[in-house]
Design a protein around this motif. Structure first.
Motif, PDB file in Angstrom:
ATOM      1  N   UNK A 329       0.831  -1.202   0.000  1.00 34.41           N
ATOM      2  CA  UNK A 329       0.000   0.000   0.000  1.00 34.41           C
ATOM      3  C   UNK A 329       0.866   1.254   0.000  1.00 34.41           C
ATOM      4  N   UNK A 330       0.308   2.339  -0.477  1.00 29.80           N
ATOM      5  CA  UNK A 330       1.004   3.613  -0.495  1.00 29.80           C
ATOM      6  C   UNK A 330       0.922   4.304   0.847  1.00 29.80           C
ATOM      7  N   UNK A 331       1.591   5.415   0.958  1.00 26.57           N
ATOM      8  CA  UNK A 331       1.594   6.180   2.210  1.00 26.57           C
ATOM      9  C   UNK A 331       0.189   6.711   2.489  1.00 26.57           C
ATOM     10  N   UNK A 332      -0.266   6.527   3.724  1.00 25.91           N
ATOM     11  CA  UNK A 332      -1.593   6.978   4.114  1.00 25.91           C
ATOM     12  C   UNK A 332      -2.721   6.113   3.588  1.00 25.91           C
ATOM     13  N   UNK A 333      -2.398   4.922   3.073  1.00 26.66           N
ATOM     14  CA  UNK A 333      -3.412   4.016   2.519  1.00 26.66           C
ATOM     15  C   UNK A 333      -3.626   2.855   3.480  1.00 26.66           C
ATOM     16  N   UNK A 334      -4.907   2.554   3.761  1.00 26.38           N
ATOM     17  CA  UNK A 334      -5.219   1.516   4.743  1.00 26.38           C
ATOM     18  C   UNK A 334      -6.246   0.529   4.168  1.00 26.38           C
ATOM     19  N   UNK A 335      -6.086  -0.773   4.439  1.00 23.42           N
ATOM     20  CA  UNK A 335      -7.041  -1.776   3.928  1.00 23.42           C
ATOM     21  C   UNK A 335      -8.360  -1.709   4.688  1.00 23.42           C
ATOM     22  N   UNK A 336      -9.457  -1.712   3.950  1.00 21.53           N
ATOM     23  CA  UNK A 336     -10.786  -1.606   4.576  1.00 21.53           C
ATOM     24  C   UNK A 336     -11.607  -2.875   4.389  1.00 21.53           C
ATOM     25  N   UNK A 343     -10.312  -3.382  -1.022  1.00 18.34           N
ATOM     26  CA  UNK A 343     -10.776  -2.001  -1.052  1.00 18.34           C
ATOM     27  C   UNK A 343     -10.048  -1.233   0.041  1.00 18.34           C
ATOM     28  N   UNK A 344      -9.412  -0.140  -0.332  1.00 18.53           N
ATOM     29  CA  UNK A 344      -8.712   0.707   0.626  1.00 18.53           C
ATOM     30  C   UNK A 344      -9.350   2.097   0.615  1.00 18.53           C
ATOM     31  N   UNK A 345      -8.803   2.996   1.424  1.00 18.87           N
ATOM     32  CA  UNK A 345      -9.316   4.359   1.428  1.00 18.87           C
ATOM     33  C   UNK A 345      -8.821   5.157   0.217  1.00 18.87           C
ATOM     34  N   UNK A 346      -8.027   4.547  -0.672  1.00 17.90           N
ATOM     35  CA  UNK A 346      -7.530   5.229  -1.855  1.00 17.90           C
ATOM     36  C   UNK A 346      -8.089   4.655  -3.159  1.00 17.90           C
ATOM     37  N   UNK A 347      -8.606   3.429  -3.114  1.00 13.79           N
ATOM     38  CA  UNK A 347      -9.099   2.788  -4.332  1.00 13.79           C
ATOM     39  C   UNK A 347      -9.233   1.295  -4.138  1.00 13.79           C
ATOM     40  N   UNK A 349      -7.829  -2.859  -5.334  1.00 16.61           N
ATOM     41  CA  UNK A 349      -6.858  -3.754  -5.964  1.00 16.61           C
ATOM     42  C   UNK A 349      -7.612  -4.983  -6.439  1.00 16.61           C
ATOM     43  N   UNK A 350      -7.721  -5.140  -7.752  1.00 15.52           N
ATOM     44  CA  UNK A 350      -8.397  -6.296  -8.323  1.00 15.52           C
ATOM     45  C   UNK A 350      -7.377  -7.094  -9.123  1.00 15.52           C
ATOM     46  N   UNK A 351      -7.197  -8.348  -8.755  1.00 14.51           N
ATOM     47  CA  UNK A 351      -6.149  -9.193  -9.333  1.00 14.51           C
ATOM     48  C   UNK A 351      -4.787  -8.508  -9.192  1.00 14.51           C
ATOM     49  N   UNK A 352      -4.626  -7.878  -8.009  1.00 14.98           N
ATOM     50  CA  UNK A 352      -3.388  -7.192  -7.597  1.00 14.98           C
ATOM     51  C   UNK A 352      -3.064  -5.958  -8.443  1.00 14.98           C
ATOM     52  N   UNK A 353      -3.993  -5.545  -9.298  1.00 15.53           N
ATOM     53  CA  UNK A 353      -3.813  -4.314 -10.061  1.00 15.53           C
ATOM     54  C   UNK A 353      -4.572  -3.200  -9.368  1.00 15.53           C
ATOM     55  N   UNK A 354      -3.924  -2.067  -9.120  1.00 16.77           N
ATOM     56  CA  UNK A 354      -4.564  -0.955  -8.427  1.00 16.77           C
ATOM     57  C   UNK A 354      -5.491  -0.193  -9.371  1.00 16.77           C
ATOM     58  N   UNK A 355      -6.713   0.088  -8.888  1.00 16.85           N
ATOM     59  CA  UNK A 355      -7.696   0.858  -9.636  1.00 16.85           C
ATOM     60  C   UNK A 355      -8.061   2.093  -8.822  1.00 16.85           C
ATOM     61  N   UNK A 356      -7.742   3.285  -9.292  1.00 20.86           N
ATOM     62  CA  UNK A 356      -8.172   4.490  -8.571  1.00 20.86           C
ATOM     63  C   UNK A 356      -9.686   4.611  -8.632  1.00 20.86           C
ATOM     64  N   UNK A 357     -10.254   5.441  -7.765  1.00 20.07           N
ATOM     65  CA  UNK A 357     -11.710   5.518  -7.650  1.00 20.07           C
ATOM     66  C   UNK A 357     -12.390   5.854  -8.971  1.00 20.07           C
ATOM     67  N   UNK A 358     -11.754   6.676  -9.823  1.00 14.63           N
ATOM     68  CA  UNK A 358     -12.425   7.046 -11.067  1.00 14.63           C
ATOM     69  C   UNK A 358     -12.503   5.889 -12.068  1.00 14.63           C
ATOM     70  N   UNK A 359     -11.863   4.755 -11.750  1.00 15.35           N
ATOM     71  CA  UNK A 359     -11.954   3.570 -12.603  1.00 15.35           C
ATOM     72  C   UNK A 359     -12.750   2.452 -11.947  1.00 15.35           C
ATOM     73  N   UNK A 360     -13.475   2.793 -10.867  1.00 18.88           N
ATOM     74  CA  UNK A 360     -14.194   1.783 -10.085  1.00 18.88           C
ATOM     75  C   UNK A 360     -15.700   2.003 -10.210  1.00 18.88           C
TER      76      UNK A 360
END
Length: 423
Positions: A329-336, A343-347, A349-360
């Motif tokens: 995870x990146x700085x300030x990112x937490x698993x929810x 799903x984290x507070x930043x976006x 991870x689907x199949x270990x690929x990160x998806x920002x909120x605008x792609x979700x």
């Protein structure tokens, strides 16, 4: 024709309806009459085709004869004066309001509970009309309506249909007396239903004729259906399609409307603020039980587990499984939430690929056994059991389906609030 013999309205209009006026002005009745006339024409056409077909083949002739009998059945009968008067004199008196003047649109609200003991559910019916003789036809004008309900079993009516009293009588004093009765009944509601109608009109500006919005006991919308349909869709799955605006519910209240205590995390841990915002959001949307239930099977796709796999529900197993995922995870990112996606507070991870909120894109569905399914960009990433307040074995199928669909809508609201970076 619907059989209303078992229905008894708690409050009636008190007007004396004019059947001739109803035949002329009631656009719902006129549409039915038109369909019957069309069916009579189709019946004649099918009989002619049967006569032509029988010369060449017996089977097509039988088909057209059966089709003719069907249209004959649809065209049968005439509305009696007694029936037309009954619509306005024996139906339930409900509030209606003009919410658009072009086209002239009325929104009416009614309680659709059919059996005592069921949770309160209200319906808002959208009625688009050509004319409303006698009304001022001004925006937010109050229009008292009379309605009957369609019942298909279970604790709720499947639908209702309002008839503005202006269609049934030219007696202005009678209509004003009915409006005063509606105002008096409205004082007993937990919310001013005139304000509810205005709010629903603003939130759902693209409603079409015969659309019904379903509201829970706190007048919060959770479902949408057409009048003719038996089932409905959780509202959040439809909001993007019909232009509905998301709710801005700030207060946190329980199912009964009373203020509830939010179970914030008190220990000083990394990500405490993010988890507490998640808890607050889940309480506001009445889905806290789905993020706090213990998930014995972790983040597998298993339909019987009680909810989403979260730090809130099982902190030790959650962190252990998350560490095994090797996701950094990146700085300030937490698993929810951790299911087949993280799903984290930043976006996400689907199949270990990160998806920002605008792609979700989150969506919820109810499966055939009234379980809940979570989808991420069209892919199912979680499946879990619905929480029924009562013993599900003692609940009618219709009530279980309604509870599941209501919860699916609430969960979609909760997840989309996360997507909108409120958490």
């Amino acid at each position: 024709m619907v059989d209303y013999s078992q229905f008894e309205a708690s409050t009636k209009s008190g007007v004396h309806a004019d059947p001739n006026r109803v035949r002329e002005k009631d656009e719902i009745i006129r549409r039915v009459v038109k369909k019957r006339k069309n069916s009579a024409v189709y019946c004649i056409i099918c009989l002619c085709l049967a006569g032509i077909a029988i010369i060449r083949s017996f089977i097509p002739a039988v088909f057209f004869i059966l089709l003719a009998l069907f249209f004959l059945w649809r065209s049968w009968g005439r509305f009696s004066d007694e029936y037309l008067a009954e619509i306005y004199e024996e139906g339930l008196l409900v509030p209606g309001m003009i919410v658009k003047t072009q086209p002239l649109t009325i929104l009416a609200i009614a309680n659709i509970v059919a059996q005592e003991g069921a949770d309160t559910v209200n319906g808002c019916y959208c009625l688009v009309v050509d004319e409303l003789d006698g009304a001022k036809k001004e925006l937010y004008e109050k229009v008292p309506c009379s309605c009957f309900f369609r019942y298909e079993g279970g604790p709720y009516h499947s639908a209702f249909q309002p008839h503005p009293l202006y269609w049934g009588t030219a007696d202005r004093q009678g209509i004003e007396a009915a409006l005063r009765q509606v105002e008096e009944d409205n004082k007993e509601n937990s919310r001013d239903e005139w304000e509810v109608l205005r709010e629903m009109a603003e939130r759902f500006p693209a409603l079409e004729d015969e659309d019904i919005i379903l509201l829970d006991e706190n007048y919060i919308p959770f479902g949408k259906k057409k009048y003719i349909d038996s089932d409905y869709q959780p509202l959040s799955m439809e909001m993007g399609k019909d232009g509905g605006k998301p709710s801005q519910r700030q207060e946190v209240s329980g199912e009964s409307g009373e203020e509830m205590e939010i179970p914030y995390l008190s220990q000083d841990i990394p990500g405490k603020d993010a988890y507490n915002k998640m808890i607050e959001s889940a309480c506001r949307h009445h889905v806290y039980e789905y993020i706090s239930s213990h998930c014995e099977y972790g983040h597998v796709l298993y339909p019987e587990h009680p909810g989403l796999f979260t730090y809130i529900g099982d902190s030790l197993n959650f962190l252990e499984e998350f560490n095994q995922s090797k996701i950094v995870l990146g700085e300030g990112e937490y698993p929810l939430i951790y299911e087949k996606c993280l799903i984290t507070n930043k976006g996400c991870y689907h199949k270990k690929k990160f998806l920002p909120w605008n792609e979700v894109d989150f969506s919820m569905k109810v499966n055939s056994i009234n379980g809940l399914e979570l989808y991420l960009n069209g892919n199912k990433v979680a499946e879990f059991a619905c929480h029924f307040g009562d013993d599900p074995k003692a609940m009618p199928d219709q009530q279980k389906k309604m509870v599941a669909q209501k919860d699916a809508g609430r969960l979609a609201d909760f997840l989309n609030e996360m997507k909108n970076a409120i958490i």
